[in-house]
Design a protein around this motif. Structure first.
Motif, PDB file in Angstrom:
ATOM      1  N   PRO A 446     -66.892 -38.806   9.019  1.00 53.48           N
ATOM      2  CA  PRO A 446     -67.314 -37.412   8.830  1.00 53.48           C
ATOM      3  C   PRO A 446     -67.170 -36.618  10.126  1.00 53.48           C
ATOM      4  CG  PRO A 446     -68.886 -38.917   7.818  1.00 53.48           C
ATOM      5  CD  PRO A 446     -67.928 -39.772   8.594  1.00 53.48           C
ATOM      6  N   LEU A 447     -66.736 -35.388   9.993  1.00 56.64           N
ATOM      7  CA  LEU A 447     -66.467 -34.550  11.158  1.00 56.64           C
ATOM      8  C   LEU A 447     -67.394 -33.332  11.102  1.00 56.64           C
ATOM      9  CD1 LEU A 447     -62.881 -33.464  12.336  1.00 56.64           C
ATOM     10  CD2 LEU A 447     -64.909 -32.066  12.657  1.00 56.64           C
ATOM     11  N   GLU A 448     -68.282 -33.236  12.072  1.00 58.36           N
ATOM     12  CA  GLU A 448     -69.131 -32.050  12.205  1.00 58.36           C
ATOM     13  C   GLU A 448     -69.219 -31.682  13.679  1.00 58.36           C
ATOM     14  OE1 GLU A 448     -73.215 -30.353  10.321  1.00 58.36           O
ATOM     15  OE2 GLU A 448     -73.401 -32.265  11.381  1.00 58.36           O
ATOM     16  N   LEU A 449     -68.840 -30.460  13.986  1.00 60.53           N
ATOM     17  CA  LEU A 449     -68.880 -29.975  15.363  1.00 60.53           C
ATOM     18  C   LEU A 449     -70.278 -29.472  15.695  1.00 60.53           C
ATOM     19  CD1 LEU A 449     -65.544 -27.956  15.192  1.00 60.53           C
ATOM     20  CD2 LEU A 449     -65.871 -30.184  16.296  1.00 60.53           C
ATOM     21  N   GLU A 450     -70.607 -29.489  16.984  1.00 62.29           N
ATOM     22  CA  GLU A 450     -71.893 -28.959  17.429  1.00 62.29           C
ATOM     23  C   GLU A 450     -71.654 -27.946  18.539  1.00 62.29           C
ATOM     24  OE1 GLU A 450     -75.945 -31.106  18.266  1.00 62.29           O
ATOM     25  OE2 GLU A 450     -74.858 -30.949  20.174  1.00 62.29           O
ATOM     26  N   GLN A 459     -76.389 -12.938  18.995  1.00 57.07           N
ATOM     27  CA  GLN A 459     -75.680 -14.214  19.044  1.00 57.07           C
ATOM     28  C   GLN A 459     -75.554 -14.810  17.649  1.00 57.07           C
ATOM     29  OE1 GLN A 459     -74.173 -15.649  21.824  1.00 57.07           O
ATOM     30  NE2 GLN A 459     -73.270 -16.913  20.219  1.00 57.07           N
ATOM     31  N   ARG A 460     -76.565 -14.604  16.812  1.00 50.91           N
ATOM     32  CA  ARG A 460     -76.475 -15.128  15.441  1.00 50.91           C
ATOM     33  C   ARG A 460     -75.329 -14.468  14.675  1.00 50.91           C
ATOM     34  NH1 ARG A 460     -82.143 -15.447  16.133  1.00 50.91           N
ATOM     35  NH2 ARG A 460     -82.506 -13.337  15.365  1.00 50.91           N
ATOM     36  N   GLN A 461     -75.071 -13.190  14.934  1.00 53.49           N
ATOM     37  CA  GLN A 461     -73.927 -12.525  14.298  1.00 53.49           C
ATOM     38  C   GLN A 461     -72.613 -13.156  14.745  1.00 53.49           C
ATOM     39  OE1 GLN A 461     -74.036  -8.093  14.204  1.00 53.49           O
ATOM     40  NE2 GLN A 461     -76.039  -8.317  15.176  1.00 53.49           N
ATOM     41  N   LEU A 462     -72.497 -13.408  16.055  1.00 56.20           N
ATOM     42  CA  LEU A 462     -71.287 -14.064  16.557  1.00 56.20           C
ATOM     43  C   LEU A 462     -71.126 -15.447  15.953  1.00 56.20           C
ATOM     44  CD1 LEU A 462     -71.558 -13.132  20.355  1.00 56.20           C
ATOM     45  CD2 LEU A 462     -69.951 -12.179  18.709  1.00 56.20           C
ATOM     46  N   ASP A 463     -72.229 -16.188  15.860  1.00 52.81           N
ATOM     47  CA  ASP A 463     -72.172 -17.545  15.315  1.00 52.81           C
ATOM     48  C   ASP A 463     -71.729 -17.535  13.857  1.00 52.81           C
ATOM     49  OD1 ASP A 463     -73.083 -18.430  17.752  1.00 52.81           O
ATOM     50  OD2 ASP A 463     -75.161 -18.705  17.101  1.00 52.81           O
ATOM     51  N   GLU A 464     -72.174 -16.534  13.104  1.00 50.35           N
ATOM     52  CA  GLU A 464     -71.816 -16.482  11.692  1.00 50.35           C
ATOM     53  C   GLU A 464     -70.316 -16.237  11.506  1.00 50.35           C
ATOM     54  OE1 GLU A 464     -72.158 -16.652   7.571  1.00 50.35           O
ATOM     55  OE2 GLU A 464     -73.389 -17.423   9.221  1.00 50.35           O
ATOM     56  N   VAL A 465     -69.732 -15.384  12.344  1.00 52.35           N
ATOM     57  CA  VAL A 465     -68.284 -15.173  12.278  1.00 52.35           C
ATOM     58  C   VAL A 465     -67.547 -16.472  12.589  1.00 52.35           C
ATOM     59  CG1 VAL A 465     -66.328 -13.964  13.330  1.00 52.35           C
ATOM     60  CG2 VAL A 465     -68.421 -12.706  12.806  1.00 52.35           C
ATOM     61  N   PHE A 466     -67.994 -17.170  13.622  1.00 59.37           N
ATOM     62  CA  PHE A 466     -67.334 -18.420  14.019  1.00 59.37           C
ATOM     63  C   PHE A 466     -67.506 -19.487  12.938  1.00 59.37           C
ATOM     64  CE2 PHE A 466     -67.196 -22.379  16.677  1.00 59.37           C
ATOM     65  CZ  PHE A 466     -65.859 -22.292  17.021  1.00 59.37           C
ATOM     66  N   ARG A 467     -68.701 -19.555  12.333  1.00 62.44           N
ATOM     67  CA  ARG A 467     -68.923 -20.532  11.264  1.00 62.44           C
ATOM     68  C   ARG A 467     -67.955 -20.298  10.103  1.00 62.44           C
ATOM     69  NH1 ARG A 467     -70.953 -20.937   6.524  1.00 62.44           N
ATOM     70  NH2 ARG A 467     -71.538 -18.728   6.443  1.00 62.44           N
ATOM     71  N   LYS A 468     -67.761 -19.023   9.734  1.00 61.52           N
ATOM     72  CA  LYS A 468     -66.834 -18.711   8.640  1.00 61.52           C
ATOM     73  C   LYS A 468     -65.401 -19.042   9.023  1.00 61.52           C
ATOM     74  CE  LYS A 468     -69.628 -15.088   6.461  1.00 61.52           C
ATOM     75  NZ  LYS A 468     -69.727 -13.644   6.139  1.00 61.52           N
ATOM     76  N   ASP A 469     -65.037 -18.810  10.288  1.00 60.89           N
ATOM     77  CA  ASP A 469     -63.678 -19.157  10.746  1.00 60.89           C
ATOM     78  C   ASP A 469     -63.419 -20.648  10.571  1.00 60.89           C
ATOM     79  OD1 ASP A 469     -63.223 -16.538  11.476  1.00 60.89           O
ATOM     80  OD2 ASP A 469     -63.613 -16.860  13.618  1.00 60.89           O
ATOM     81  N   LEU A 470     -64.378 -21.463  10.987  1.00 62.30           N
ATOM     82  CA  LEU A 470     -64.201 -22.917  10.888  1.00 62.30           C
ATOM     83  C   LEU A 470     -64.257 -23.376   9.437  1.00 62.30           C
ATOM     84  CD1 LEU A 470     -66.142 -24.386  13.945  1.00 62.30           C
ATOM     85  CD2 LEU A 470     -63.764 -23.704  13.756  1.00 62.30           C
ATOM     86  N   VAL A 477     -69.709 -26.868  11.305  1.00 62.65           N
ATOM     87  CA  VAL A 477     -70.294 -26.726  12.631  1.00 62.65           C
ATOM     88  C   VAL A 477     -71.797 -26.509  12.482  1.00 62.65           C
ATOM     89  CG1 VAL A 477     -69.859 -24.230  12.723  1.00 62.65           C
ATOM     90  CG2 VAL A 477     -70.192 -25.501  14.848  1.00 62.65           C
ATOM     91  N   ARG A 478     -72.556 -27.153  13.340  1.00 65.55           N
ATOM     92  CA  ARG A 478     -73.997 -26.865  13.418  1.00 65.55           C
ATOM     93  C   ARG A 478     -74.277 -26.286  14.802  1.00 65.55           C
ATOM     94  NH1 ARG A 478     -73.855 -32.490  14.021  1.00 65.55           N
ATOM     95  NH2 ARG A 478     -74.725 -33.252  15.990  1.00 65.55           N
ATOM     96  N   PHE A 479     -75.300 -25.459  14.875  1.00 71.28           N
ATOM     97  CA  PHE A 479     -75.621 -24.759  16.116  1.00 71.28           C
ATOM     98  C   PHE A 479     -76.912 -25.314  16.710  1.00 71.28           C
ATOM     99  CE2 PHE A 479     -73.001 -21.881  13.632  1.00 71.28           C
ATOM    100  CZ  PHE A 479     -72.057 -21.487  14.573  1.00 71.28           C
TER     101      PHE A 479
END
Length: 606
Positions: A446-450, A459-470, A477-479
């Motif tokens: 299993p592959l999950e990035l951190e 920062q949560r807005q930035l993280d949400e864009v990145f989560r959707k990209d991945l 990805v988990r934060f």
């Protein structure tokens, strides 16, 4: 006698009311006698400070405080463009040998440290030995300085060898041990001997937030908590500090006579106007600086609008309101606010830990995964939806306004191509083997990035864009959320997989940007812990060459290597929209120096 500003609300009741009336009366009498209220500059930090020992801090926010307490031999002209270095504690510019390996600095006599109990009630003059001691502290293994790699890169003859000797023998650092590269020739004369030519060594001598002088007596008196006791020769002293919340600096009462001087370009109308207004004024012009740490953007912005602060960088989410069509909103202009707009000398980075078995390494799978993540990162959406158009893509890692920056350079760093990203992942074995929509690693696990992150709404807005990209690539990805200072500590120790961070210029030399790829600086500026002999060789060559086409060609080669192996995804550069309130006079957006509180004034003392 009528008391100005006092409204009668009936008979005063009790001792507290009497005290209030007497205090008001005393204040009125003081004003009548000609006493002036303090000029208080009020600013905010968006990230909390970590402390104030120059050998122990590297974050910008702590350094911005230190830069007003400590002083290097040189500083920057507040108005010259692109830059001009001027003497600060030095009497003149340094004397430099023909081979650019020997630098002699003569200090101005009669400069004193701010008062401190460690000095036993006596004035303490700044001497050459203080700079020798201050720089040696970076090399002391007991200090465990995260800035040692920066000092090591200067190539001061004998310092690295002495540190290595101590690490092997486990002996204590002997500050009386002669070091060829660091000499106090007499009370006011410094000599630096370098192992290799360094045409830009002057930039280090103008970095007061790192190489500002500290006094040995103060360091030893507060050895258990040097981070809380900064004492320098600068214009301000630290008077109060509530960690991660509030700081107060006040004018150094023993600060020497120093006056506003600058040389703006003849065609710089704004700079010429500032010079006409402030030339010859004694520094600092403000008496007190109050600093509040407000990490969330909305309360920081609203506090500025309410007049609580004199300056703010407009948060991205409020740009449409504050700057419609890129111009200052009429309601803000009517309040006397001014806009200062500039492209940051910085790079927004997505950092990959090169020691991590999944995203790191120079093996084909690691390179493919990093490049796929880079290709799948939708910068256009991030810049438009979250940053409100206040950022531009970065083709390379060299900072604007510095040597090495080539506006015509193009690379794959800013390319967005999800189809190509998926093809890379498929080719190198990152496939969805069980049909659940998520890819496994090449071994079928299993592959999950951190990813490290900060607990703020922006920062949560930035993280949400990145989560959707991945997610679009089939990657999870988990934060892992923590304060910025904690994330910095984790990244320096290698305890992370991914993190986004901003690397900014502190000098006009592009070599500072290349340091993030320099193997010996792993764990320091090199957060990715990247190791490549060819890149290290380029760093050493670029360090000694004078500015010119040969140096520029090697810098372009380093950018191509960085784009191919991608230990960092270079994302973009922010456009800074700084608003100053109607009281602030003389502000000019600093590019390299972060000490400006002493060269501004306030119209209406408060």
């Amino acid at each position: 006698m009528a008391v100005p500003g006092h409204r009668r609300r009936g008979p005063a009741q009790g001792p507290r009311a009497v005290k209030r009336v007497l205090a008001t009366l005393a204040a009125a009498l003081s004003l009548a006698a000609g006493a002036q209220p303090q000029k208080t500059l009020r600013i905010t930090l968006r990230v909390a400070e970590t402390g104030f020992d120059p050998a122990k801090v590297t974050d910008f926010y702590s350094r911005s405080i230190l830069a007003h307490i400590l002083e290097a031999p040189y500083g920057y002209d507040p108005l010259a463009t692109p830059y001009r270095i001027v003497p600060l504690t030095a009497a003149a510019l340094p004397e430099v040998s023909a081979d650019q390996k020997t630098w002699t600095v003569r200090l101005r006599p009669g400069i004193h440290f701010a008062a401190d109990p460690a000095f036993g009630g006596q004035p303490r003059e700044l001497v050459a030995a203080d700079y020798v001691y201050s720089i040696k502290r970076f090399a002391d293994p007991a200090v465990n300085s995260p800035g040692w790699k920066d000092v090591e890169a200067l190539g001061l003859a004998g310092l690295k060898a002495y540190r290595a000797q101590l690490l092997q023998s486990k002996a204590r650092f002997d500050y009386a041990q002669p070091i060829a590269g660091l000499q106090a020739l007499d009370r006011h004369t410094l000599r630096f001997q370098l192992e290799r030519p360094n045409p830009r060594f002057l930039f280090a001598l103008a970095s007061g937030d790192i190489f500002g002088a500290v006094a040995r007596e103060v360091v030893e008196a507060h050895a258990d908590d040097t981070m809380a006791h900064p004492v320098g020769t600068g214009p301000f002293v630290l008077k109060a500090w509530k960690r991660s919340a509030r700081l107060v600096l006040e004018r150094n009462p023993g600060y020497r006579e120093r006056y506003y001087e600058a040389q703006p370009a003849a065609e710089d109308a704004a700079g010429q106007a500032i010079l006409a207004q402030l030339q010859g004024r004694r520094l600092p012009m403000v008496d007190r600086v109050e600093v509040a740490v407000i990490e969330e953007t909305q309360p920081r912005w609203l506090s500025f609008l309410q007049g609580d602060f004199d300056i703010v960088s407009v948060p991205e989410e409020f740009v449409p309101l504050a700057l419609p069509h890129g111009r200052l909103a009429p309601n803000l202009a009517r309040q006397g606010m001014q806009l200062h707009r500039s492209l940051g000398a910085e790079t927004l980075l997505l950092v990959f830990n090169m020691d991590d078995p999944l995203v790191g390494g120079l093996n084909p799978q690691g390179v493919a995964l990093r490049r796929a993540i880079g290709l799948g990162t939708d910068l256009a959406t991030e810049f438009r939806a979250v940053r409100r158009g206040q950022a531009v893509p970065a083709q390379g890692f060299y900072f604007p306004h510095t040597s090495g920056f080539d506006p015509g350079f193009k690379s794959l760093q800013s390319e967005y191509d999800p189809a190509k990203a998926k093809g890379l992942l498929d080719t190198y074995g990152f496939a969805d083997r069980d049909g659940d929509g998520w890819r496994e690693d090449p071994q079928g696990q299993p592959l999950e990035l951190e990813m490290l992150t900060q607990p703020t709404a922006f920062q949560r807005q930035l993280d949400e864009v990145f989560r959707k990209d991945l997610q679009a690539l089939g990657l999870r990805v988990r934060f892992r959320s923590a304060k910025w200072a904690e994330n910095l500590k984790a990244s320096r120790s290698g305890g992370f997989q991914l993190w986004t961070v901003t690397e900014a210029a502190h000098t006009p030399d592009g070599l500072e940007a290349l340091a993030i790829y320099h193997g010996p600086q792993a764990g320091g500026k090199n957060l990715a812990r990247f190791q490549l002999p060819e890149m290290d060789a380029l760093f050493e060559q670029i360090a000694v060459l004078p500015d010119g086409e040969q140096r520029a060609a090697l810098m372009r080669r380093s950018e191509r290597l960085a784009a191919a192996l991608m230990p960092y995804k270079t994302k973009g550069r922010r456009i800074y929209n700084t608003l100053t309130g109607p009281r602030l006079v003389g502000f000019r957006s600093p590019v390299f120096q972060n000490n400006w509180w002493d060269v501004v004034d306030l119209k209406d003392p408060s």
